[in-house]
Design an enzyme around this catalytic site. Sequence first.
Site, PDB file in Angstrom:
ATOM      1  N   CYS A 170      49.369  56.974  35.545  1.00 41.01           N
ATOM      2  CA  CYS A 170      49.154  57.365  36.943  1.00 41.01           C
ATOM      3  C   CYS A 170      49.135  56.190  37.907  1.00 41.01           C
ATOM      4  O   CYS A 170      49.139  56.387  39.127  1.00 41.01           O
ATOM      5  CB  CYS A 170      47.869  58.167  37.066  1.00 41.01           C
ATOM      6  SG  CYS A 170      47.860  59.670  36.071  1.00 41.01           S
TER       7      CYS A 170
ATOM      8  N   CYS B  38      42.894  67.645  40.790  1.00 42.78           N
ATOM      9  CA  CYS B  38      44.149  67.601  41.533  1.00 42.78           C
ATOM     10  C   CYS B  38      45.217  68.424  40.806  1.00 42.78           C
ATOM     11  O   CYS B  38      45.144  68.615  39.593  1.00 42.78           O
ATOM     12  CB  CYS B  38      44.628  66.161  41.723  1.00 42.78           C
ATOM     13  SG  CYS B  38      45.288  65.384  40.230  1.00 42.78           S
TER      14      CYS B  38
END
Length: 395
Positions: A82, A214
């Site tokens: 990420c 998320c």
Amino acid sequence: MSRKVLVSGVGMIPFAKPGASDPYPVMAAAATQAALADAGIGYERIQQAYVGYVYGDSTAGQRALYEVGMTGIPVVNVNNNCSTGSTALFLARQAIASGAAECVLALGFEQMTPGALKAAFGDRPSPFERFDAAADELVGNSEIPLALRYFGGAGLAHMQQYGTRLETFAKIRAKASRHAANNPLALFRKEVSVDDVMAAPAVWPGVMTRLMACPPTCGAAAAVLCSEAFAKRHGLESAVWIAAQAMTTDTAKTFTARDMREVVGFGMAREAARQVYEEAGIGADDVDVVELHDCFAHNELISYEALGLCPEGGAEKFVDDGDNTYGGRYVTNPSGGLLSKGHPLGATGLAQCTELVHQLRGTAGARQVEGARVALQHNLGLGGACVVTVYRNQQ
């Protein structure tokens, strides 16, 4: 000698749900063209490109950039989970700071599929074996998807040590939605209240509701970096520069501390922040606006402490006092963050960069943080790597 590195152009596209986006080469080309237009140069001026993505085949970076131009330049494909987008930015900055290049593109994109993150290769050792073992020991619940278990476990550790309430994480999520309401590029622009977040389905009872995580997202973002000399020769935007940047990876403490906060990168973030504050000659108190890695509301909370925005154990008071939003000490994630803007893994770090550059230029519209001069970026990837960047306005 290390040369000053300017961010002369940024660009991103609206983020979308999986299945609702264009294919990755189209998204990546659009973000690149937006960054080039923002900088006011053509692709033929780019001397190197660092292209980040997580879920894609080798040389997808070339496939994406060939839609923009085929000039024979070095194209380096980057994958750091990420933190991939910020890793591409880190490498692009190094190329200019070292004198290896004068004008470099950093690009990140992701074309994701619905559902929880999972490994692409099931026939070989996972890079998360040690992380899974730590989570098994510290929190159990092996039936929960891995990212949720990691970050939910980190939030649970904070709750157990400091008495942090579940409602505090809900306040962070509601804040993200208020910020995203002013961001036309965000995936979710609908405001949600603390009560809405608390009433959402529990994905880990007592620890996390669905709205605190998320969503998988598709999108792309890019930045054009250049030297001061290049900017002067070509009349490029020169207001914003990278004052400091650091990348850290795990140390033995990630596992020996027996603390899920360390497992998800608290120590990496704290050390990277220490390095950039020292390099930039500032303290956390000098920061005006922050884009940090809120893949879960829980990680935003512990990141406040890791980045020195509040004392360890002080995050709940920080939230309750409104020091994480407009009118408070630091405006965190004015873009809406990963929670509302979305999290296309390879694009996230460059989307953060895009937001902060606009904040420092004073071009963020309804999201503008008044008088923003110093910006802090935090982008985390488990496995692990953390990139923290300080941007300044030099005008």
